[in-house]
Design an enzyme around this catalytic site. Sequence first.
Site, short mmCIF file in Angstrom:
data_model
loop_
_atom_site.label_atom_id
_atom_site.label_comp_id
_atom_site.label_asym_id
_atom_site.label_seq_id
_atom_site.Cartn_x
_atom_site.Cartn_y
_atom_site.Cartn_z
CG ASP A 23 3.52 -7.48 -10.79
OD1 ASP A 23 3.75 -7.34 -12.19
OD2 ASP A 23 4.29 -8.22 -10.26
CG HIS A 39 0.73 -2.93 -20.49
ND1 HIS A 39 1.03 -3.24 -19.00
CD2 HIS A 39 1.61 -3.59 -21.28
CE1 HIS A 39 2.21 -3.90 -18.94
NE2 HIS A 39 2.57 -4.24 -20.27
CG LEU A 83 -4.07 12.60 -5.62
CD1 LEU A 83 -3.90 11.90 -4.20
CD2 LEU A 83 -4.98 11.60 -6.42
C1 FPP Z 1 3.45 -4.48 -14.53
O1 FPP Z 1 2.50 -5.77 -15.05
C2 FPP Z 1 2.92 -3.15 -15.28
C3 FPP Z 1 3.78 -2.53 -16.09
C4 FPP Z 1 5.02 -2.61 -16.29
C5 FPP Z 1 3.07 -1.38 -16.58
C6 FPP Z 1 2.23 -0.51 -15.77
C7 FPP Z 1 1.35 0.49 -16.74
C8 FPP Z 1 0.12 0.56 -16.53
C9 FPP Z 1 -0.89 0.06 -15.57
C10 FPP Z 1 -0.37 1.19 -17.82
C11 FPP Z 1 -1.04 2.80 -17.56
C12 FPP Z 1 -0.36 3.65 -16.42
C13 FPP Z 1 -0.33 5.06 -16.70
C14 FPP Z 1 0.13 5.96 -15.58
C15 FPP Z 1 -1.26 5.83 -17.82
P1 FPP Z 1 3.51 -7.05 -15.94
O2 FPP Z 1 3.30 -6.53 -17.01
O3 FPP Z 1 4.65 -7.05 -15.15
O4 FPP Z 1 2.44 -7.88 -15.53
P2 FPP Z 1 2.90 -9.54 -15.44
O5 FPP Z 1 3.61 -9.76 -14.15
O6 FPP Z 1 1.52 -10.29 -15.05
O7 FPP Z 1 3.49 -9.90 -16.48
#
Ligand code: FPP
Length: 246
Positions: free
Chosen positions: A18, A35, A129
């Site tokens: 997050d 992201h 892994l």
């Molecule tokens: C949450 O942060 C994150 C996500 C919903 C997406 C996670 C995706 C990645 C880390 C991209 C790469 C992953 C792979 C497996 C290639 P948020 O957007 O909710 O952040 P915020 O709480 O600050 O708004």
Amino acid sequence: MNATPDPNVPRHVAIVMDGNGRWARRRGQPRSFGHRAGQKAVREAVEFCLRRHVEALTLFAFSSENWRRPDDEVGALMELFLRALDREVEELHGNGVRVRFVGELAAFAEGIRTRMHAAMEKTRGNTALALNVCVNYGGRWDIVQAARRAALAVRNGELDAEALDEANIAPYFCLADSPPVDLLIRTGGERRISNFLLWQVAYAELYFTDTLWPDVDQAELERALEDYAGRERRFGLTGAQVARAS
Ligand code: FPP
């Protein structure tokens, strides 16, 4: 895989990644920028788990609820997954990583699904892994799909409804072939599970950090493991019972 696992090292780590959006906002950038930066932290986490001989790493990459985000953000995430699938799988394979996508995959566009299945097929024999990437996943969905499959097994005469218990329903849950989750990490400052793994985290230790996901590096993950090593895992027993058993 480890022959004699070190009890101070979790066999299975799960992460709620997050904070990508906030990380981007602090830099005056769109959420998709966060992201993309988050993808670098995914690489760090994989490298870390390989180095510390963690057996399974499960990442919450896209929840069932994330479809409700603005179209351009969902589009950017899909684009990111596509590129990651094209670029990263070769390297993961070279490092002995078995990749699995966990969730309701049918909702994804065909191009993504084809690549997901190809990545799973290519890496299925790897043992260094197990990397489980949860996409269009929700813990409640997992419970429902396990119940549905168990009910079908009852109907087909493969399972006795009266004899249903924790042990014989367990194989119907996602990640049934990974060890139970030992350590659940959530970055980005919130202290909740957000419908991630529910059944699988029954006895997991929880570790929360304010660090935003794109800032997570080896040192941050090392701190999480140090914290884990200091926990007394009792699984419902008393401290004295645990001490006698070890
Ligand atoms: C949450 O942060 C994150 C996500 C919903 C997406 C996670 C995706 C990645 C880390 C991209 C790469 C992953 C792979 C497996 C290639 P948020 O957007 O909710 O952040 P915020 O709480 O600050 O708004």
